[in-house]
Design a protein around this motif. Structure first.
Motif, mmCIF file in Angstrom:
data_model
loop_
_atom_site.group_PDB
_atom_site.id
_atom_site.type_symbol
_atom_site.label_atom_id
_atom_site.label_comp_id
_atom_site.label_asym_id
_atom_site.label_seq_id
_atom_site.Cartn_x
_atom_site.Cartn_y
_atom_site.Cartn_z
ATOM 1 N N GLU A 36 0.829 -1.203 0.000
ATOM 2 C CA GLU A 36 0.000 0.000 0.000
ATOM 3 C C GLU A 36 0.864 1.253 0.000
ATOM 4 N N ASP A 37 1.936 1.250 0.790
ATOM 5 C CA ASP A 37 2.845 2.393 0.827
ATOM 6 C C ASP A 37 3.486 2.656 -0.533
ATOM 7 N N ARG A 38 3.651 1.583 -1.325
ATOM 8 C CA ARG A 38 4.283 1.705 -2.640
ATOM 9 C C ARG A 38 3.263 1.912 -3.757
ATOM 10 N N GLY A 39 2.006 2.042 -3.421
ATOM 11 C CA GLY A 39 0.977 2.194 -4.434
ATOM 12 C C GLY A 39 0.650 0.912 -5.164
ATOM 13 N N GLU A 40 1.007 -0.245 -4.577
ATOM 14 C CA GLU A 40 0.809 -1.550 -5.194
ATOM 15 C C GLU A 40 -0.384 -2.296 -4.609
ATOM 16 N N LEU A 41 -1.162 -1.638 -3.786
ATOM 17 C CA LEU A 41 -2.390 -2.232 -3.250
ATOM 18 C C LEU A 41 -3.450 -1.149 -3.157
ATOM 19 N N LEU A 42 -4.627 -1.443 -3.683
ATOM 20 C CA LEU A 42 -5.749 -0.515 -3.619
ATOM 21 C C LEU A 42 -6.881 -1.133 -2.819
ATOM 22 N N ARG A 43 -7.606 -0.288 -2.094
ATOM 23 C CA ARG A 43 -8.759 -0.726 -1.302
ATOM 24 C C ARG A 43 -10.053 -0.465 -2.078
ATOM 25 N N VAL A 44 -10.949 -1.433 -2.033
ATOM 26 C CA VAL A 44 -12.300 -1.277 -2.579
ATOM 27 C C VAL A 44 -13.253 -1.337 -1.388
ATOM 28 N N SER A 45 -13.895 -0.233 -1.105
ATOM 29 C CA SER A 45 -14.707 -0.138 0.119
ATOM 30 C C SER A 45 -16.182 -0.433 -0.111
ATOM 31 N N VAL A 46 -16.657 -0.391 -1.365
ATOM 32 C CA VAL A 46 -18.075 -0.646 -1.614
ATOM 33 C C VAL A 46 -18.349 -2.141 -1.505
ATOM 34 N N PRO A 47 -19.602 -2.536 -1.213
ATOM 35 C CA PRO A 47 -19.909 -3.969 -1.082
ATOM 36 C C PRO A 47 -19.676 -4.727 -2.392
ATOM 37 N N VAL A 48 -19.052 -5.900 -2.264
ATOM 38 C CA VAL A 48 -18.832 -6.792 -3.402
ATOM 39 C C VAL A 48 -19.210 -8.207 -2.995
ATOM 40 N N SER A 49 -19.434 -9.047 -3.988
ATOM 41 C CA SER A 49 -19.797 -10.442 -3.743
ATOM 42 C C SER A 49 -18.578 -11.339 -3.936
ATOM 43 N N PRO A 67 -2.387 -3.474 -9.602
ATOM 44 C CA PRO A 67 -2.044 -3.667 -8.189
ATOM 45 C C PRO A 67 -2.866 -4.770 -7.533
ATOM 46 N N ALA A 68 -2.432 -5.157 -6.352
ATOM 47 C CA ALA A 68 -3.226 -6.046 -5.511
ATOM 48 C C ALA A 68 -4.456 -5.293 -5.007
ATOM 49 N N LEU A 69 -5.438 -6.043 -4.529
ATOM 50 C CA LEU A 69 -6.696 -5.447 -4.084
ATOM 51 C C LEU A 69 -7.056 -5.928 -2.687
ATOM 52 N N LEU A 70 -7.630 -5.029 -1.918
ATOM 53 C CA LEU A 70 -8.228 -5.377 -0.628
ATOM 54 C C LEU A 70 -9.702 -5.006 -0.688
ATOM 55 N N PHE A 71 -10.566 -6.001 -0.665
ATOM 56 C CA PHE A 71 -12.007 -5.777 -0.652
ATOM 57 C C PHE A 71 -12.451 -5.709 0.806
ATOM 58 N N VAL A 627 -17.681 2.859 -9.626
ATOM 59 C CA VAL A 627 -18.106 2.771 -8.220
ATOM 60 C C VAL A 627 -17.013 2.124 -7.372
ATOM 61 N N TYR A 628 -16.314 1.147 -7.928
ATOM 62 C CA TYR A 628 -15.222 0.508 -7.185
ATOM 63 C C TYR A 628 -14.094 1.497 -6.882
ATOM 64 N N GLY A 629 -13.999 2.558 -7.671
ATOM 65 C CA GLY A 629 -12.922 3.520 -7.476
ATOM 66 C C GLY A 629 -11.601 3.086 -8.073
ATOM 67 N N LEU A 630 -11.653 2.170 -9.054
ATOM 68 C CA LEU A 630 -10.435 1.663 -9.671
ATOM 69 C C LEU A 630 -10.139 2.444 -10.948
ATOM 70 N N PRO A 631 -8.850 2.647 -11.260
ATOM 71 C CA PRO A 631 -8.489 3.400 -12.471
ATOM 72 C C PRO A 631 -9.033 2.757 -13.735
ATOM 73 N N GLU A 632 -9.398 3.578 -14.683
ATOM 74 C CA GLU A 632 -10.011 3.116 -15.923
ATOM 75 C C GLU A 632 -9.071 2.216 -16.723
ATOM 76 N N ARG A 633 -7.760 2.440 -16.618
ATOM 77 C CA ARG A 633 -6.829 1.669 -17.452
ATOM 78 C C ARG A 633 -6.817 0.186 -17.102
ATOM 79 N N TRP A 634 -7.370 -0.183 -15.949
ATOM 80 C CA TRP A 634 -7.397 -1.606 -15.571
ATOM 81 C C TRP A 634 -8.784 -2.224 -15.744
ATOM 82 N N ARG A 635 -9.712 -1.470 -16.338
ATOM 83 C CA ARG A 635 -11.069 -1.998 -16.501
ATOM 84 C C ARG A 635 -11.076 -3.248 -17.390
#
Length: 635
Positions: A36-49, A67-71, A627-635
């Motif tokens: 996370e400190d290196r910008g290699e992990l992003l948090r997704v705070s909205v509800p997911v299944s 990056p890695a993800l934390l749901f 809504v996930y807040g993830l950058p468009e380039r990784w869609r």
């Protein structure tokens, strides 16, 4: 340790502790802090299944090097899910405490004198030195964070964990990153392996112990002794230990997965005794599932499962694991991975094993300069080997030697090239094959063990293999004369020999939905197969056509393969061929029948489908991406 029922884990993902690999064993959460400190992990705070949605999101990011993800908010569970933590080469190196994965080979090479003398005694001395250096037994501690919360008896409910259902046809949710710990009932020797576990009920899972696995041997011994086999399953811990559970360790006494993790960290791994089992478990894991497998019980049907091959593994019978207790941290994170069509996260774990065990392979086969298992070969289907060649037949000597080394026995196709060819350059190796390997003269089929997940082999765990000698030939290997096909890659005749036909000039054939020729001697064909023998007839017809002039390899795939994507073509072909049955020479052309096989062709096992995400799930993820807040380039 907190008594059962006296503590409920937090529902908010923790702010992670600092990562200090030089001072103490890191755990998953401290590694996540570093990412996370290196910008290699992003948090997704909205509800997911955890039913397909997390897979679809994570699959997109890993295939694009994201990056890695934390749901943080998983529906139906109090626990966050972390995924893709080792989803790039750089993150895997970071997890293992090195700057680059190549440093793993250097780390081992420092322990052994590859150029030392002494003949056989010197070699044995090197092996002994390696064994002693890696024999770091774990360090016992009274308790650990993983036992802060304990569920027993009726409290055990696996549905409370955010266990993923990864793919639409999966038989249910699977634990995909488990560290399964057992002990040999006779010798007491410990083993840790990573075997997928399908949830069968609130306190039971399947245990995917294949016939070649150590867990299966332990269970067979327990059956002979008339006793249950205790099992502990760790989820989380030091990333180096998670890697170690996947590593193909050589059978050296005292060398186990805890010792390998200890070697990578330079200190003994902290373990504590289980609550309900007499097994050592990682003290810094996130969760431990404790229980047993009863060898007297009937096995249960497990699967289907979208596997690392990129195809579904069809249902089969496996032992049942009974969970007697679950222990965990107060605020744990559930780490997971997904497997499927390459490239996936497991490709980087495979590469780590390549680097770590290269020096050991060179001890036995010193002419090996480097080797690589490309993602398109899903580990066991394809191996590239670069050698320093000094005599005729050496390529076959090396390939056959590799077939005898541990899990390399499962390799299906081994390609041997000269030392100056970069084995991690997929296209460069296949160009060498086209230039230097004459079908029939420089190809050899044989048989041996195959991975039990290989759906195309002639038998379960048994099938054909292919060696391709793409090295520069000695006179003895060409009948004493220079072969006209042994060209330098920069030879002007090279372009002329491999001049492809335009698509409009290629022949039509029943069922062909797409085709193209490459400029290095490959003819790629997608075939909609409707009857027995259709692919063989196509190969015969195409081999006799003028368009086959200069073509070395005809690659026949199913209609779902993109012939514009060479990785997709080779991935399909390598999964779908038994080389002895399906790789056939027609004059100067080698035809690879990578189409599905039919019962009328003598193939009695069901043919599995390729893994595809449900379109509705993919569309929903597309719509929710902002809504996930993830950058468009990784869609």
């Amino acid at each position: 340790m907190v008594a059962p029922g006296n503590s409920t884990p937090g529902t908010v993902a923790p702010r992670f502790p600092a990562y200090a690999p030089a001072m103490a064993f890191p755990d998953i959460q401290s590694f996540m802090r570093l990412l996370e400190d290196r910008g290699e992990l992003l948090r997704v705070s909205v509800p997911v299944s955890h039913d397909l949605e997390i897979t679809e999101i994570a699959d997109r990011l890993v295939k694009k090097g994201g990056p890695a993800l934390l749901f943080e908010n998983v529906r139906g569970s109090d626990f966050p899910v972390a995924i893709g933590l080792m989803g790039t080469r750089e993150r895997t190196a970071l997890a293992l405490g090195v700057d680059d994965l190549d440093d793993l080979a250097a780390k081992v090479r420092a322990l052994i004198d590859l150029k030392g003398g002494g003949g056989k005694l010197g070699l044995l001395g090197n092996v002994t030195k390696l064994r002693d250096a890696m024999n770091l037994p774990p360090r016992r501690v009274r308790t650990g964070p993983v036992q802060e919360v304990v569920w027993r008896g009726d409290e055990v409910d696996l549905s409370r964990l955010p266990i993923l259902k990864c793919w639409p046809l999966d038989g249910g949710p699977f634990v995909t990153l488990p560290l399964v710990i057992t002990r040999d009932p006779e010798t007491g020797e410990r083993n840790m392996g990573m075997y997928r576990m399908q949830v069968m009920g609130k306190n039971t899972t399947g245990m995917h112990w294949q016939r070649h696995k150590t867990g299966t041997r332990h269970l067979e011994k327990a059956k002979r002794l008339g006793q249950r086999l205790e099992v502990a399953v760790a989820i989380g811990g030091d990333p180096a230990l998670i890697y170690a559970a996947t590593a193909p360790l050589p059978p050296i006494p005292g060398l186990d997965e805890f010792a390998l993790a200890g070697y990578l960290r330079g200190q003994r791994y902290p373990v504590t005794k289980g609550i309900t089992v007499d097994l050592d478990v990682p003290a810094n894991a996130e969760f431990i599932l404790e229980g047993y497998v009863d060898p007297a019980e009937d096995w249960v049907t497990e699967g289907p499962f979208g596997d690392h091959t990129g195809f579904y593994t069809l249902p089969d019978l496996y032992p049942l694991f009974h969970v007697t207790a679950v222990t965990m941290r107060r605020s744990p994170v559930y780490p997971a991975t997904i497997v499927g069509r390459p490239p996936m996260e497991d490709a980087y774990l495979i590469e780590a094993s390549e680097r770590l065990f290269l020096p050991a392979a060179q001890l036995i086969l010193p002419e090996i300069v480097d080797y690589h298992m490309p993602p398109a070969g899903v580990a066991h289907n394809l191996v590239f080997v670069g050698i320093q060649k000094g005599y005729p037949g050496q390529a076959y000597k090396v390939a056959n030697g590799l077939f005898g080394l541990g899990q390399m026995m499962f390799a299906k196709v081994i390609v041997v090239v000269d030392e100056n060819v970069p084995v991690n350059d997929f296209d460069a190796v296949w160009r060498e094959v086209a230039v230097r390997a004459v079908p029939g003269r420089d190809t050899l089929t044989t048989r041996g063990p195959t991975d039990v997940l290989d759906h195309s082999s002639r038998g379960w765990g048994y099938g054909g293999k292919l060696i391709i000698d793409a090295t520069t030939k000695k006179p003895e290997e060409t009948g004493g004369a220079e072969s006209s096909r042994d060209l330098q890659l920069d030879d002007p005749a090279h372009e002329e020999m491999f001049r492809p036909y335009a698509s409009a000039e290629l022949p039509n054939f029943e069922g062909v939905v797409a085709q193209r020729q490459t400029d290095d001697g490959y003819w790629l064909v997608a075939l909609h197969k409707t009857r027995p023998g259709q692919a063989h007839e196509l190969a015969q017809a195409f081999a006799a056509h003028p368009a086959a002039e200069g073509i070395r390899h005809l690659l026949i795939c199913d209609e779902h393969t993109d012939v514009q994507n060479i990785q997709d073509v080779w991935w399909t072909v390598l999964n779908n061929v038994d080389p002895e049955r399906d790789v056939v020479q027609f004059g100067a052309l080698l035809a690879w029948d990578g189409a599905r096989k039919l019962p009328e062709e003598g193939f009695v096992r069901p043919w599995p489908p390729k893994i595809e995400m449900d379109a509705a799930v993919a569309d929903r993820v597309d719509a929710l991406w902002p809504v996930y807040g993830l950058p468009e380039r990784w869609r």
